[in-house]
Design an enzyme around this catalytic site. Structure first.
Site, mmCIF file in Angstrom:
data_model
loop_
_atom_site.group_PDB
_atom_site.id
_atom_site.type_symbol
_atom_site.label_atom_id
_atom_site.label_comp_id
_atom_site.label_asym_id
_atom_site.label_seq_id
_atom_site.Cartn_x
_atom_site.Cartn_y
_atom_site.Cartn_z
ATOM 1 N N CYS A 1 1.333 4.248 -14.063
ATOM 2 C CA CYS A 1 0.434 3.160 -13.670
ATOM 3 C C CYS A 1 -0.930 3.738 -13.287
ATOM 4 O O CYS A 1 -1.424 3.565 -12.173
ATOM 5 C CB CYS A 1 1.046 2.388 -12.493
ATOM 6 S SG CYS A 1 0.298 0.774 -12.182
ATOM 7 N N CYS B 1 6.111 -7.446 -13.515
ATOM 8 C CA CYS B 1 4.753 -7.128 -13.080
ATOM 9 C C CYS B 1 3.824 -8.270 -13.471
ATOM 10 O O CYS B 1 3.660 -8.573 -14.659
ATOM 11 C CB CYS B 1 4.291 -5.824 -13.728
ATOM 12 S SG CYS B 1 2.575 -5.383 -13.345
ATOM 13 N N CYS C 1 2.429 0.652 -19.573
ATOM 14 C CA CYS C 1 3.319 -0.421 -19.129
ATOM 15 C C CYS C 1 4.652 -0.390 -19.865
ATOM 16 O O CYS C 1 5.688 -0.762 -19.301
ATOM 17 C CB CYS C 1 2.637 -1.768 -19.322
ATOM 18 S SG CYS C 1 1.127 -1.988 -18.333
ATOM 19 N N GLU D 1 0.844 17.030 2.987
ATOM 20 C CA GLU D 1 0.329 15.657 3.041
ATOM 21 C C GLU D 1 -1.182 15.645 3.265
ATOM 22 O O GLU D 1 -1.901 14.851 2.651
ATOM 23 C CB GLU D 1 1.038 14.878 4.154
ATOM 24 C CG GLU D 1 2.480 14.548 3.869
ATOM 25 C CD GLU D 1 2.655 13.583 2.719
ATOM 26 O OE1 GLU D 1 1.723 12.803 2.444
ATOM 27 O OE2 GLU D 1 3.731 13.607 2.094
#
Length: 365
Positions: free
Chosen positions: A193, A209, A200, A38
């Site tokens: 995205c 959306c 899309c 992370e």
């Protein structure tokens, strides 16, 4: 008309088919390994992180190995990954876990977020991936997906916009498959995205959306207000002794390149006078290289390297923990500032910067 599946269900169904399932940190729920991944993934692409992650864990396989290591070696294994404060905070957090939690990572949002270098989103991701809890995330990719899906206007760096996105993230995060959902949202932002060319037509949540309905997904999220980047200037004195070793100094912890080894910065000082002060003799020759630009997130730094051929190192009074003669053939295990790595490579191969100003990519401190 049949009812549309919930947002998270569509995201998870897409992830099951198209998501990334073979990343090295997905093979373990060990909090230490999840946490290291992370931190490395903050502002850094997956493909860049993978080899660093694997080498890092080979050398520091658990929290005690990292906590007990020399900082120089930790930074050495981080060299090239950038944003070096992450590495310093990583070791600080490991020492807190060792000393205050008996080597076991805490399993609460509050305690995780209290460790150096771990914020709310990173803590949420660790909770989900390592402990199976409902951890909410809001990294850059997720911000972009949510801002477009709900047409949230404004730059996410503004408090009101940031808070609005957190509310949406809280609302949409399911109470099942927490780690898969978080990975799915990051994958969705990274592969479909995207910032400049969103696909899309392939997006599982495109049907509702708002940005897509408006025909302007590229308008979200709002851009950071542009500011003129200030420019600073410095010189690196690259002192080389008869054995071919280079004189390096360790940067103080605060400030840029904190804890890393670097060529001395000399400002406007005369190189011959500097050499006389440090080594007790003037340089045999002085060679000014072409200036190049190193760009940080908040300013440009124009650097002119100056190569100095100096007498034998016996003349120098050296502080062992702050100064050293670097042998490019032995590659000591220390952390190096990014432009120093580049210059050392050129010195090792006998090349110097080509004529004209050379600009490096955006730096990561």
């Amino acid at each position: 008309m049949p009812r549309r599946p919930a947002f998270h269900r569509r995201v998870l169904d897409w992830f099951d088919v198209h998501g990334r399932h073979d990343l090295p940190w997905q093979a373990s729920r060990d909090p230490y390994r999840v946490w290291v991944s992370e931190i490395m993934l903050q502002q850094t692409q997956v493909k860049t992180v993978i080899p660093y992650y694997q080498r890092f864990l080979q050398r520091f396989p658990d929290v005690h190995a990292l906590a007990n290591a020399e900082q120089d070696e930790v930074l050495h294994h981080w060299t090239g990954l950038g944003y070096y404060a992450r590495a310093r905070n990583l070791q600080k957090a490991a020492q807190v876990v060792r000393d205050e939690y008996a080597g076991e990572f805490p399993a609460s949002l509050e305690d995780l977020a209290g460790l150096p270098g771990i914020g709310r989103s990173t803590a949420g991701s660790i909770l989900a991936a390592a402990f199976g809890q409902r951890g909410i995330i809001l990294d850059g990719n997720v911000k972009r997906v949510l801002a477009r899906h709900r047409a949230v206007e404004g730059w996410p760096g503004k408090t009101a916009v940031h808070d609005a996105l957190w509310e949406i993230a809280e609302e949409l995060t399911p109470r099942e498959r927490h780690a898969d959902y978080n990975q799915a949202m990051m994958d969705l932002g990274a592969t479909l995205c995207t910032r400049s060319s969103p696909r899309c037509g392939d997006c599982p949540v495109a049907a509702d959306c708002v940005a897509r309905e408006q025909g302007n997904p590229g308008a979200y999220p709002g851009k950071k207000p542009r500011k003129t980047m200030p420019v600073r200037n410095t010189r690196f004195f690259m002192a080389r002794n008869p054995a071919g070793e280079l004189w390096l100094e360790k940067r103080p912890a605060p400030g840029i390149w904190g804890g890393l080894w670097c060529f001395p910065e000399a400002g406007e000082r005369d190189p011959a006078a500097w050499c006389l002060d440090v080594f007790g003799a003037e340089p045999g020759s002085i060679e000014a290289w072409h200036e190049f630009r190193h760009t940080f997130s908040h300013y440009h730094l124009d650097i002119q390297p100056v190569l100095l051929h100096v007498p034998a190192p016996a003349a120098a009074v050296m502080e062992a923990d702050r100064q050293l003669w670097y042998n490019v053939r032995e590659n000591p295990r220390i952390g190096l500032a990014a432009p120093v790595v580049d210059l050392l490579r050129q010195l090792a191969t006998g090349s110097s910067p080509a004529a004209g100003t050379r600009k490096s990519p955006k730096a990561k401190e």
